[in-house]
Design a protein around this motif. Structure first.
Motif, PDB file in Angstrom:
ATOM      1  N   ASP A  44       0.722  -1.105   0.017  1.00 17.40           N
ATOM      2  CA  ASP A  44       0.231   0.029  -0.239  1.00 17.40           C
ATOM      3  C   ASP A  44       0.772   1.243  -0.087  1.00 17.40           C
ATOM      4  OD1 ASP A  44      -2.144   1.759   0.285  1.00 17.40           O
ATOM      5  OD2 ASP A  44      -2.377   1.185   2.260  1.00 17.40           O
ATOM      6  N   LEU A  45       0.435   2.262  -0.604  1.00 16.14           N
ATOM      7  CA  LEU A  45       1.252   3.299  -0.617  1.00 16.14           C
ATOM      8  C   LEU A  45       1.075   4.351   0.485  1.00 16.14           C
ATOM      9  CD1 LEU A  45       0.783   4.522  -4.320  1.00 16.14           C
ATOM     10  CD2 LEU A  45       2.663   3.475  -3.320  1.00 16.14           C
ATOM     11  N   GLN A  46      -0.004   4.468   1.059  1.00 13.69           N
ATOM     12  CA  GLN A  46      -0.531   5.171   2.473  1.00 13.69           C
ATOM     13  C   GLN A  46      -0.362   4.511   3.379  1.00 13.69           C
ATOM     14  OE1 GLN A  46      -1.027   8.722   1.907  1.00 13.69           O
ATOM     15  NE2 GLN A  46      -0.393   8.496  -0.310  1.00 13.69           N
ATOM     16  N   LEU A  47       0.570   4.500   4.305  1.00 12.03           N
ATOM     17  CA  LEU A  47       0.607   3.753   5.505  1.00 12.03           C
ATOM     18  C   LEU A  47       0.654   4.577   6.638  1.00 12.03           C
ATOM     19  CD1 LEU A  47       4.050   1.717   4.207  1.00 12.03           C
ATOM     20  CD2 LEU A  47       1.540   0.919   4.108  1.00 12.03           C
ATOM     21  N   ALA A  48       0.540   3.806   8.000  1.00  9.66           N
ATOM     22  CA  ALA A  48       0.456   4.558   9.147  1.00  9.66           C
ATOM     23  C   ALA A  48       1.618   5.418   9.360  1.00  9.66           C
ATOM     24  CB  ALA A  48       0.227   3.524  10.402  1.00  9.66           C
ATOM     25  N   GLN A  49       2.634   4.830   9.025  1.00 11.67           N
ATOM     26  CA  GLN A  49       3.995   5.761   9.176  1.00 11.67           C
ATOM     27  C   GLN A  49       4.731   5.493   7.932  1.00 11.67           C
ATOM     28  OE1 GLN A  49       7.107   3.887   9.616  1.00 11.67           O
ATOM     29  NE2 GLN A  49       8.228   5.785   9.128  1.00 11.67           N
ATOM     30  N   GLY A  50       5.195   6.744   7.053  1.00 10.35           N
ATOM     31  CA  GLY A  50       5.977   6.587   5.986  1.00 10.35           C
ATOM     32  C   GLY A  50       5.138   6.063   4.898  1.00 10.35           C
ATOM     33  N   THR A  51       5.619   5.674   3.805  1.00  5.62           N
ATOM     34  CA  THR A  51       5.030   5.336   2.690  1.00  5.62           C
ATOM     35  C   THR A  51       5.494   4.075   1.963  1.00  5.62           C
ATOM     36  OG1 THR A  51       6.540   6.503   1.071  1.00  5.62           O
ATOM     37  CG2 THR A  51       4.676   7.873   1.955  1.00  5.62           C
ATOM     38  N   GLY A  52       4.700   3.593   0.945  1.00  6.77           N
ATOM     39  CA  GLY A  52       5.269   2.348   0.219  1.00  6.77           C
ATOM     40  C   GLY A  52       6.454   2.549  -0.623  1.00  6.77           C
ATOM     41  N   PHE A  53       6.579   3.969  -1.144  1.00 10.10           N
ATOM     42  CA  PHE A  53       7.738   4.091  -1.967  1.00 10.10           C
ATOM     43  C   PHE A  53       9.126   3.596  -1.398  1.00 10.10           C
ATOM     44  CE2 PHE A  53       4.395   7.406  -3.477  1.00 10.10           C
ATOM     45  CZ  PHE A  53       4.174   6.760  -4.506  1.00 10.10           C
ATOM     46  N   GLY A  54       9.089   4.033  -0.106  1.00  8.91           N
ATOM     47  CA  GLY A  54      10.383   3.609   0.469  1.00  8.91           C
ATOM     48  C   GLY A  54      10.623   1.948   0.555  1.00  8.91           C
ATOM     49  N   VAL A  55       9.416   1.262   0.837  1.00  6.52           N
ATOM     50  CA  VAL A  55       9.561  -0.054   0.515  1.00  6.52           C
ATOM     51  C   VAL A  55       9.738  -0.510  -0.586  1.00  6.52           C
ATOM     52  CG1 VAL A  55       8.056  -2.104   1.213  1.00  6.52           C
ATOM     53  CG2 VAL A  55       7.852  -0.125   2.449  1.00  6.52           C
ATOM     54  N   ILE A  56       9.190  -0.142  -1.524  1.00  2.00           N
ATOM     55  CA  ILE A  56       9.442  -0.424  -3.016  1.00  2.00           C
ATOM     56  C   ILE A  56      10.885  -0.482  -3.438  1.00  2.00           C
ATOM     57  CG2 ILE A  56       8.865   0.112  -5.437  1.00  2.00           C
ATOM     58  CD1 ILE A  56       6.082   0.920  -4.540  1.00  2.00           C
ATOM     59  N   ARG A  57      11.461   0.768  -3.010  1.00  2.00           N
ATOM     60  CA  ARG A  57      12.822   1.137  -3.434  1.00  2.00           C
ATOM     61  C   ARG A  57      13.987  -0.019  -2.548  1.00  2.00           C
ATOM     62  NH1 ARG A  57      10.675   6.188  -3.898  1.00  2.00           N
ATOM     63  NH2 ARG A  57      11.027   6.841  -1.786  1.00  2.00           N
ATOM     64  N   ARG A  58      13.389  -0.321  -1.328  1.00  2.00           N
ATOM     65  CA  ARG A  58      14.351  -1.105  -0.466  1.00  2.00           C
ATOM     66  C   ARG A  58      14.124  -2.573  -1.286  1.00  2.00           C
ATOM     67  NH1 ARG A  58      16.575  -1.772   4.475  1.00  2.00           N
ATOM     68  NH2 ARG A  58      17.639  -3.932   4.530  1.00  2.00           N
ATOM     69  N   LEU A  59      13.026  -2.987  -1.438  1.00  2.00           N
ATOM     70  CA  LEU A  59      12.688  -4.204  -2.162  1.00  2.00           C
ATOM     71  C   LEU A  59      13.532  -4.284  -3.406  1.00  2.00           C
ATOM     72  CD1 LEU A  59       8.958  -4.700  -1.508  1.00  2.00           C
ATOM     73  CD2 LEU A  59      10.706  -6.300  -0.730  1.00  2.00           C
ATOM     74  N   ARG A  60      13.550  -3.514  -4.456  1.00  2.00           N
ATOM     75  CA  ARG A  60      14.407  -3.401  -5.576  1.00  2.00           C
ATOM     76  C   ARG A  60      15.814  -3.482  -5.023  1.00  2.00           C
ATOM     77  NH1 ARG A  60      11.413  -5.967  -7.992  1.00  2.00           N
ATOM     78  NH2 ARG A  60       9.893  -5.168  -9.079  1.00  2.00           N
ATOM     79  N   ALA A  61      16.240  -2.731  -4.306  1.00  2.00           N
ATOM     80  CA  ALA A  61      17.731  -2.744  -4.087  1.00  2.00           C
ATOM     81  C   ALA A  61      18.164  -4.071  -3.538  1.00  2.00           C
ATOM     82  CB  ALA A  61      18.016  -1.697  -2.843  1.00  2.00           C
ATOM     83  N   ASP A  62      17.268  -4.650  -2.403  1.00  2.00           N
ATOM     84  CA  ASP A  62      17.714  -6.019  -2.075  1.00  2.00           C
ATOM     85  C   ASP A  62      17.394  -7.295  -3.099  1.00  2.00           C
ATOM     86  OD1 ASP A  62      18.063  -4.693   0.312  1.00  2.00           O
ATOM     87  OD2 ASP A  62      16.523  -5.641   1.398  1.00  2.00           O
ATOM     88  N   ALA A  63      16.368  -7.095  -3.879  1.00  2.00           N
ATOM     89  CA  ALA A  63      16.283  -8.395  -4.576  1.00  2.00           C
ATOM     90  C   ALA A  63      16.193  -8.054  -6.007  1.00  2.00           C
ATOM     91  CB  ALA A  63      14.749  -8.943  -4.245  1.00  2.00           C
ATOM     92  N   GLY A  64      16.646  -6.900  -6.793  1.00  2.00           N
ATOM     93  CA  GLY A  64      16.526  -6.506  -7.897  1.00  2.00           C
ATOM     94  C   GLY A  64      15.163  -7.137  -8.722  1.00  2.00           C
ATOM     95  N   LYS A  65      15.366  -7.595  -9.579  1.00  2.00           N
ATOM     96  CA  LYS A  65      13.945  -8.117 -10.277  1.00  2.00           C
ATOM     97  C   LYS A  65      13.399  -9.262  -9.842  1.00  2.00           C
ATOM     98  CE  LYS A  65      12.752  -4.628 -13.073  1.00  2.00           C
ATOM     99  NZ  LYS A  65      11.584  -3.982 -12.815  1.00  2.00           N
ATOM    100  N   HIS A  66      13.849  -9.925  -8.703  1.00  2.00           N
ATOM    101  CA  HIS A  66      13.391 -11.167  -8.294  1.00  2.00           C
ATOM    102  C   HIS A  66      12.185 -11.156  -7.649  1.00  2.00           C
ATOM    103  CE1 HIS A  66      13.663 -15.462  -6.633  1.00  2.00           C
ATOM    104  NE2 HIS A  66      13.003 -14.787  -5.369  1.00  2.00           N
ATOM    105  N   THR A  67      11.845 -10.090  -6.909  1.00  2.00           N
ATOM    106  CA  THR A  67      10.761  -9.991  -6.410  1.00  2.00           C
ATOM    107  C   THR A  67       9.521  -9.061  -7.241  1.00  2.00           C
ATOM    108  OG1 THR A  67      11.839  -9.394  -4.132  1.00  2.00           O
ATOM    109  CG2 THR A  67       9.382  -8.722  -4.325  1.00  2.00           C
ATOM    110  N   CYS A  68       8.485  -9.655  -7.191  1.00  2.00           N
ATOM    111  CA  CYS A  68       7.265  -9.329  -8.163  1.00  2.00           C
ATOM    112  C   CYS A  68       6.513  -8.096  -7.132  1.00  2.00           C
ATOM    113  CB  CYS A  68       6.334 -10.226  -8.673  1.00  2.00           C
ATOM    114  SG  CYS A  68       4.682  -9.280  -9.181  1.00  2.00           S
ATOM    115  N   ILE A  69       6.596  -6.784  -7.588  1.00  3.68           N
ATOM    116  CA  ILE A  69       5.905  -5.960  -6.445  1.00  3.68           C
ATOM    117  C   ILE A  69       4.557  -5.460  -7.219  1.00  3.68           C
ATOM    118  CG2 ILE A  69       6.335  -3.667  -5.269  1.00  3.68           C
ATOM    119  CD1 ILE A  69       9.251  -4.158  -5.607  1.00  3.68           C
ATOM    120  N   ILE A  70       3.608  -5.538  -6.271  1.00  2.00           N
ATOM    121  CA  ILE A  70       2.268  -5.205  -6.543  1.00  2.00           C
ATOM    122  C   ILE A  70       1.663  -3.783  -5.602  1.00  2.00           C
ATOM    123  CG2 ILE A  70      -0.109  -5.543  -6.888  1.00  2.00           C
ATOM    124  CD1 ILE A  70       0.434  -8.654  -7.019  1.00  2.00           C
ATOM    125  N   VAL A  71       1.634  -2.733  -6.202  1.00  4.45           N
ATOM    126  CA  VAL A  71       1.074  -1.732  -5.510  1.00  4.45           C
ATOM    127  C   VAL A  71      -0.617  -1.873  -5.458  1.00  4.45           C
ATOM    128  CG1 VAL A  71       0.687   0.781  -5.216  1.00  4.45           C
ATOM    129  CG2 VAL A  71       2.965  -0.063  -5.723  1.00  4.45           C
TER     130      VAL A  71
END
Length: 125
Positions: A55-82
């Motif tokens: 989700d993009l709108q979170l109780a604290q922070g946003t989903g954008f930071g999560v998406i960037r972290r997932l991409r940094a850690d896993a490259g294209k291995h993780t399928c990310i659905i917003v």
């Protein structure tokens, strides 16, 4: 091979619904859930998920930071659905720029999540 999933959603009823919808014994395991950006990033530490629903709108922070972290850690291995209630073009573009694979509207696209999971499972076999 069982897909390992991460759900990042701050609404408990929606998070529960996603866990129920995605949990398929022997096929998909929801390995972690988080309600904030900080919790989600902590869950990512040292792990690579096959699937992440963010989700993009979170109780604290946003989903954008999560998406960037997932991409940094896993490259294209993780399928990310917003999966968001705020399905506007600017957020769609920002989501794809951050590294999302799919951008879905919570009000009408939840069934698409199942189709994406089915496609991931089919690609693994």
């Amino acid at each position: 091979m069982t897909l390992q999933a991460l759900i990042v959603e701050d609404s408990p009823p929606i998070a529960e619904r996603l866990v129920e919808m995605l949990s398929i014994p022997g096929r998909v395991e929801v390995a972690a859930t988080a309600a904030t950006e900080k919790e989600a990033i902590a869950a990512c530490g040292g792990r690579v998920f096959d699937l992440a629903i963010v989700d993009l709108q979170l109780a604290q922070g946003t989903g954008f930071g999560v998406i960037r972290r997932l991409r940094a850690d896993a490259g294209k291995h993780t399928c990310i659905i917003v999966l968001t209630n705020h399905a506007v073009p600017a957020l769609r573009m920002a989501s794809y720029e951050a590294g999302a694979d799919h951008f879905l509207d919570k009000s009408k696209d939840v069934p698409v999540v199942t189709r994406v999971v089915d496609d991931l499972l089919a690609a693994r076999n």
